[in-house]
Design an enzyme around this catalytic site. Structure first.
Site, PDB file in Angstrom:
ATOM      1  N   ASP A  12       0.868  -1.169   0.000  1.00  0.00           N
ATOM      2  CA  ASP A  12       0.000   0.000   0.000  1.00  0.00           C
ATOM      3  C   ASP A  12       0.913   1.230   0.000  1.00  0.00           C
ATOM      4  OD1 ASP A  12      -2.428   1.555   0.360  1.00  0.00           O
ATOM      5  OD2 ASP A  12      -1.797   1.813   2.442  1.00  0.00           O
ATOM      6  N   ASP A  14      -0.269   5.108   1.159  1.00  0.00           N
ATOM      7  CA  ASP A  14      -0.557   6.062   2.233  1.00  0.00           C
ATOM      8  C   ASP A  14      -0.603   5.370   3.595  1.00  0.00           C
ATOM      9  OD1 ASP A  14      -1.159   8.752   0.924  1.00  0.00           O
ATOM     10  OD2 ASP A  14      -2.400   7.397  -0.262  1.00  0.00           O
ATOM     11  N   ASP A 171      -1.765  -1.167   5.934  1.00  0.00           N
ATOM     12  CA  ASP A 171      -1.940  -0.500   7.224  1.00  0.00           C
ATOM     13  C   ASP A 171      -3.405  -0.326   7.594  1.00  0.00           C
ATOM     14  OD1 ASP A 171      -1.955   1.510   4.996  1.00  0.00           O
ATOM     15  OD2 ASP A 171      -2.550   2.830   6.639  1.00  0.00           O
TER      16      ASP A 171
END
Length: 223
Positions: A12, A14, A171
Site C-alpha cells: 500500500d 498512504d 496498514d
C-alpha cells in the site's frame, strides 16, 4: 525444489510507505474544530485505505453544525495544511530496507493504492523510491478501490504471480479485506490512525516495517 513462497511484494502507499494519514487526519480535525466540533478517530479510521463513500466527513460535519460549511475555503485550507506537512516526510522506517532486500533477492515489488497515480508516483519520486517499484496500480486503473479486491488482483496478474505468492503489506482494515478477498496473504503494519483496530485474518501484524524481512515472510504466511 519448491519455488520460494514469496514471489512478489505488494505495498500500500498512504500510511505504509509514507505517514500521510496523520497529517490528513489532523487537517480534518482543524476543519472540525473551526466549527466547534471534534472529529472522532473511530469514525475517520474506517475511511483509511478507501474513499468517503461509506462515511463522509463533510456530511458528518454538516449534520453536527446543522448549517452550511464553507467547503470552498476549507477544502483549500485542509489540503494546503496537510500537503505542507507531507512534503517534509520521508519513507517510514524499514520501507527502504525491505525494498532493497527484495530487490537483492529478485522479488519484484509493486504499489497498489486507492489514491491517484499522480499522488502516489510523485511522492515515490520525491522520497527516492520510485525506481525500486516495478509496478504501480492506482484508483485510475480500476473500476473499484479497496476493500474491493480488484487492485490486488490486477497487480498480481500484471506481475505474473499467483495471489497466494504475492504478499500484501497494508496498514488499513479496508486494505486487509481487499487482500483477503483477492487471495493474497497480508501482513498488517498499522499506523497511528489505525493502530486501535482489530485485523482479523492477517497473516501477521507488526508494529513497524522494520520488523518485516524477506526471511521472515515465508514463516508468517505459511502458519
Amino acid at each position: 525444489m519448491n519455488p520460494h513462497p514469496v514471489q512478489a511484494l505488494i505495498f500500500d502507499f498512504d500510511g505504509l510507505i509514507v505517514d500521510t494519514e496523520v497529517p490528513l487526519f489532523e487537517a480534518w480535525q482543524e476543519n472540525y474544530a473551526a466549527y466547534g466540533h471534534d472529529l472522532r478517530l473511530e469514525d475517520y479510521a474506517g475511511c483509511i485505505g478507501t474513499d468517503f463513500s461509506g462515511w463522509d466527513p463533510k456530511s458528518n460535519l454538516e449534520n453536527l453544525t446543522g448549517g452550511p460549511v464553507d467547503w470552498d475555503h476549507w477544502d483549500t485550507e485542509r489540503e494546503r495544511h496537510a500537503h505542507e506537512k507531507i512534503e517534509q516526510l520521508g519513507p517510514l522506517p524499514g520501507v527502504g530496507e525491505l525494498l532493497h532486500e527484495a530487490e537483492a533477492a529478485g522479488i519484484p515489488c509493486a504499489v497498489a493504492s486507492s489514491s491517484s497515480r499522480g499522488w502516489v508516483e510523485r511522492n515515490l519520486h520525491r522520497i527516492g523510491l520510485f525506481e525500486k517499484v516495478k509496478l504501480t496500480r492506482c484508483r485510475d486503473d480500476v473500476s473499484a478501490i479497496k476493500p474491493d479486491p480488484e487492485l490486488f488482483q490486477t497487480t498480481a496478474e500484471k506481475l505474473g504471480v499467483p495471489p497466494e505468492n504475492a504478499v500484501v503489506l497494508e496498514d488499513s482494515l479496508n486494505g486487509l479485506r481487499a487482500a483477503i478477498s483477492a487471495g493474497n496473504p497480508c501482513v498488517v503494519v498499522p499506523n497511528r490512525i489505525t493502530a486501535h483496530l482489530e485485523f482479523e485474518g492477517a497473516a501477521a501484524r507488526v508494529s513497524s516495517m522494520e520488523e518485516v524481512s524477506v526471511q521472515k515472510l515465508p514463516e508468517w504466511i505459511q502458519r
